[in-house]
Design a protein around this motif. Structure first.
Motif, PDB file in Angstrom:
ATOM      1  N   UNK A   4      39.492  41.447  46.583  1.00 63.56           N
ATOM      2  CA  UNK A   4      38.393  41.169  47.493  1.00 63.56           C
ATOM      3  C   UNK A   4      38.494  40.072  48.350  1.00 63.56           C
ATOM      4  N   UNK A   5      38.317  40.111  49.552  1.00 60.25           N
ATOM      5  CA  UNK A   5      38.266  39.084  50.762  1.00 60.25           C
ATOM      6  C   UNK A   5      37.022  38.760  51.383  1.00 60.25           C
ATOM      7  N   UNK A   6      36.697  37.407  51.395  1.00 56.49           N
ATOM      8  CA  UNK A   6      35.278  37.159  51.803  1.00 56.49           C
ATOM      9  C   UNK A   6      35.636  36.448  53.392  1.00 56.49           C
ATOM     10  N   UNK A   7      34.835  36.756  54.216  1.00 52.10           N
ATOM     11  CA  UNK A   7      34.858  36.238  55.525  1.00 52.10           C
ATOM     12  C   UNK A   7      33.623  35.390  55.955  1.00 52.10           C
ATOM     13  N   UNK A   8      33.887  34.295  56.608  1.00 48.72           N
ATOM     14  CA  UNK A   8      32.723  33.453  57.032  1.00 48.72           C
ATOM     15  C   UNK A   8      32.599  33.378  58.551  1.00 48.72           C
ATOM     16  N   UNK A   9      31.235  32.830  59.015  1.00 50.09           N
ATOM     17  CA  UNK A   9      30.937  32.979  60.553  1.00 50.09           C
ATOM     18  C   UNK A   9      32.076  32.194  61.144  1.00 50.09           C
ATOM     19  N   UNK A  24      40.880  46.096  43.089  1.00 46.80           N
ATOM     20  CA  UNK A  24      39.448  45.707  43.213  1.00 46.80           C
ATOM     21  C   UNK A  24      38.852  46.396  44.567  1.00 46.80           C
ATOM     22  N   UNK A  25      37.453  46.982  44.277  1.00 47.51           N
ATOM     23  CA  UNK A  25      36.773  47.867  45.313  1.00 47.51           C
ATOM     24  C   UNK A  25      35.425  47.422  45.293  1.00 47.51           C
ATOM     25  N   UNK A  40      36.677  46.831  39.286  1.00 50.08           N
ATOM     26  CA  UNK A  40      38.226  46.721  39.018  1.00 50.08           C
ATOM     27  C   UNK A  40      38.861  48.027  38.475  1.00 50.08           C
ATOM     28  N   UNK A  41      39.844  48.624  39.068  1.00 48.40           N
ATOM     29  CA  UNK A  41      40.387  49.600  38.522  1.00 48.40           C
ATOM     30  C   UNK A  41      41.751  49.585  38.450  1.00 48.40           C
ATOM     31  N   UNK A  42      42.630  50.571  37.667  1.00 51.28           N
ATOM     32  CA  UNK A  42      44.061  50.530  37.677  1.00 51.28           C
ATOM     33  C   UNK A  42      44.626  50.598  39.025  1.00 51.28           C
ATOM     34  N   UNK A  43      45.872  50.436  39.023  1.00 54.67           N
ATOM     35  CA  UNK A  43      46.745  50.768  40.403  1.00 54.67           C
ATOM     36  C   UNK A  43      47.201  52.184  40.119  1.00 54.67           C
TER      37      UNK A  43
END
Length: 211
Positions: A4-9, A24-25, A40-43
């Protein structure tokens, strides 16, 4: 693997998660903008004959994390072959609806049901019984007043009461009436009593049409 990646303004981006043994989805930001719920799921694991499955690690389930990357907390625990997917918040941020999918041994769409859980992980409640008929559900969305949940199943759109199992279709069962017709997307109107639904048609000429 997916994290999970978070972007800021400001253009800055930062990873919130980084579990090396899982994907992670489906991140969903809480209405107050302070938390993210994710699955969260397995690879993926390769099998002979170009088939794939997912490795079970014991970490599978829904998780909450603060948008600053702290306070990760697990909401659900799962048995092998089960995934919690597509979480969506209630408007007041107190509940989360999601799809619990039972997959086959080899990765392919499994059958599934809707569940709702409090944001603190309490009061897990099953809303549908589609898995008993090997049917899939997807894309659950709370109504603006938080009283109902719309979702997709088969080729049609349905609504279930958020606090019980009262369920009804809001679009004709297109698969029965016309094999060329299916519901594609939907959105709640502000009055919480109507839905805007887009349909796709495939006439006998094979060309898709939307409406």
């Amino acid at each position: 693997n997916e994290n999970i990646l978070i972007h800021f303004s400001s253009g800055e981006a930062r990873f919130l998660t980084g579990n090396p043994s899982n994907d992670e989805k489906f991140p969903a930001l809480s209405p107050d903008g302070k938390k993210v719920v994710f699955s969260r799921v397995g690879q993926f694991k390769s099998l002979p004959d170009f088939m794939f499955t997912r490795e079970y690690t014991g970490n599978e389930g829904l998780y909450l994390i603060n948008t600053d990357g702290t306070g990760e907390r697990r909401l659900t625990n799962l048995a092998p072959g089960t995934e919690d997917l597509m979480p969506s918040w209630s408007p007041d941020g107190k509940k989360i609806v999601f799809v619990r999918q039972i997959s086959n041994q080899v990765i392919r769409p499994g059958f599934s049901d809707l569940y709702v859980i409090n944001a603190d992980g309490a009061n897990l409640n099953k809303l549908t019984s589609y898995a008993e008929t090997d049917t899939r559900v997807s894309l659950p969305i709370f109504s603006p007043d938080g009283e109902r949940i719309a979702y997709h199943s088969g080729v049609s759109t349905y609504v279930v009461e958020a606090n019980d199992r009262s369920n009804r279709g809001v679009s004709d069962d297109a698969g029965t009436l016309s094999p060329q017709e299916m519901d594609m997307h939907f959105s709640w109107l502000p009055n919480s009593s109507e839905l805007l639904i887009s349909k796709q048609y495939q006439p006998l000429d094979g060309r898709f049409h939307n409406s």
